[in-house]
Design an enzyme around this catalytic site. Structure first.
Site, PDB file in Angstrom:
ATOM      1  N   ARG A  67       0.837  -1.213   0.000  1.00  0.00           N
ATOM      2  CA  ARG A  67       0.000   0.000   0.000  1.00  0.00           C
ATOM      3  C   ARG A  67       0.863   1.251   0.000  1.00  0.00           C
ATOM      4  O   ARG A  67       0.518   2.250  -0.624  1.00  0.00           O
ATOM      5  CB  ARG A  67      -0.921  -0.005   1.228  1.00  0.00           C
ATOM      6  N   HIS A 111     -18.937  11.486   2.542  1.00  0.00           N
ATOM      7  CA  HIS A 111     -19.389  10.204   3.087  1.00  0.00           C
ATOM      8  C   HIS A 111     -20.917  10.237   3.164  1.00  0.00           C
ATOM      9  O   HIS A 111     -21.490  11.227   3.613  1.00  0.00           O
ATOM     10  CB  HIS A 111     -18.785   9.990   4.482  1.00  0.00           C
ATOM     11  N   ASP A 147     -13.369   7.639   8.015  1.00  0.00           N
ATOM     12  CA  ASP A 147     -14.582   8.472   8.086  1.00  0.00           C
ATOM     13  C   ASP A 147     -14.640   9.329   9.345  1.00  0.00           C
ATOM     14  O   ASP A 147     -15.709   9.531   9.940  1.00  0.00           O
ATOM     15  CB  ASP A 147     -15.844   7.613   7.934  1.00  0.00           C
TER      16      ASP A 147
HETATM   17  C1  GRF Z   1     -20.976   8.329  -2.888  1.00  0.00           C
HETATM   18  O1  GRF Z   1     -22.149   7.886  -2.262  1.00  0.00           O
HETATM   19  C2  GRF Z   1     -19.998   8.850  -1.885  1.00  0.00           C
HETATM   20  O2  GRF Z   1     -20.609   9.482  -0.795  1.00  0.00           O
HETATM   21  C3  GRF Z   1     -19.311   7.596  -1.426  1.00  0.00           C
HETATM   22  O3  GRF Z   1     -19.179   6.820  -2.588  1.00  0.00           O
HETATM   23  C4  GRF Z   1     -20.216   7.173  -3.509  1.00  0.00           C
HETATM   24  C5  GRF Z   1     -19.531   7.574  -4.786  1.00  0.00           C
HETATM   25  O4  GRF Z   1     -20.440   7.792  -5.821  1.00  0.00           O
HETATM   26  N1  GRF Z   1     -18.078   7.907  -0.767  1.00  0.00           N
HETATM   27  P1  GRF Z   1     -19.972   8.489  -7.166  1.00  0.00           P
HETATM   28  O5  GRF Z   1     -18.848   7.637  -7.732  1.00  0.00           O
HETATM   29  O6  GRF Z   1     -19.507   9.869  -6.834  1.00  0.00           O
HETATM   30  O7  GRF Z   1     -21.164   8.493  -8.058  1.00  0.00           O
END
Ligand code: GRF
Length: 216
Positions: A67, A111, A147
């Site tokens: 990583r 998030h 988060d």
């Molecule tokens: C979103 O729901 C975001 O909050 C989460 O992953 C999803 C990504 O969706 N972290 P997108 O690829 O932006 O459509």
């Protein structure tokens, strides 16, 4: 004030990336996306970036021994593009503490929950299982613990009694598409200041009213 140079990290469809691309076209946002990086070659968001004329790169985790090696390459590409702020937008890899420290207070994430509730995955199913009446999303600075980090902005949406994880996710996503551009604008225009681990917003009025569900 010069426009802030932004790098966006994605893994998937990139609908939040799209919202950030559109926000970046508004000079009021004061931010310009200079690079989109994905760990997945088939991420739908890559085509969105290309359509908007934004350089993209794919960094395949499997090409690196560990990583730290992967994150070092992420870091190298972000720096060589002159990125000043990293936006995580559905980036589905855990970042090393070293990378997070290198971008301390210069990396934000969206998030799909009202943090600190429902950190991690499957936020909508867990919220429905708990019977909560409001859900939403959070834009926050990134800290090593998953988060967590100073909260810049939150948006709340009502939960319906017949919601499924998918229907709730769709409602929260519409909120995300408003919340992330606004958070970017606040950061890029210098309206967010950190007081310890709390983000303080300068010159922003608190919205009037109460969101209540059920309404009466
Ligand atoms: C979103 O729901 C975001 O909050 C989460 O992953 C999803 C990504 O969706 N972290 P997108 O690829 O932006 O459509």
């Amino acid at each position: 004030m010069a426009a802030l140079k932004v790098g966006v990290l994605i893994s998937g469809r990139g609908s939040n990336l799209q919202a950030l691309i559109e926000a970046g076209r508004d000079p009021a946002t004061n931010a310009r996306i200079v690079l989109v990086l994905s760990n997945k070659a088939d991420a739908g968001g890559l085509a969105r970036a290309t359509a908007a004329g934004i350089p993209t790169a794919v960094i395949d985790r499997k090409a690196y021994a560990d990583r730290a090696g992967f994150d070092a390459e992420l870091d190298r590409q972000l720096r060589s593009a002159g990125v000043e702020l990293v936006c995580l937008a559905g980036f589905m890899r855990i970042l090393t503490d070293g990378f997070i420290a290198a971008w301390h207070n210069r990396m934000i994430n969206i998030h799909p929950s009202l943090l600190p509730a429902y950190r991690g995955l499957d936020t909508h199913a867990r919220a429905l299982a708990d019977g909560v009446k409001l859900a939403g999303c959070t834009v926050h600075y990134v800290r090593p613990e998953l988060d967590t980090g100073p909260i810049i902005l939150q948006a709340a949406v009502p939960v319906a009694s017949d919601d499924t994880p998918d229907s709730l996710a769709a409602r929260v996503l519409t909120a995300e598409h408003r919340a992330y551009p606004l958070a970017l604008r606040l950061v890029a225009t210098g309206r967010v200041r950190l007081d310890g681990e709390k983000a303080i917003l300068d010159g922003r009025d608190v919205p009037a009213g109460i969101m209540m569900n059920p309404a009466d």
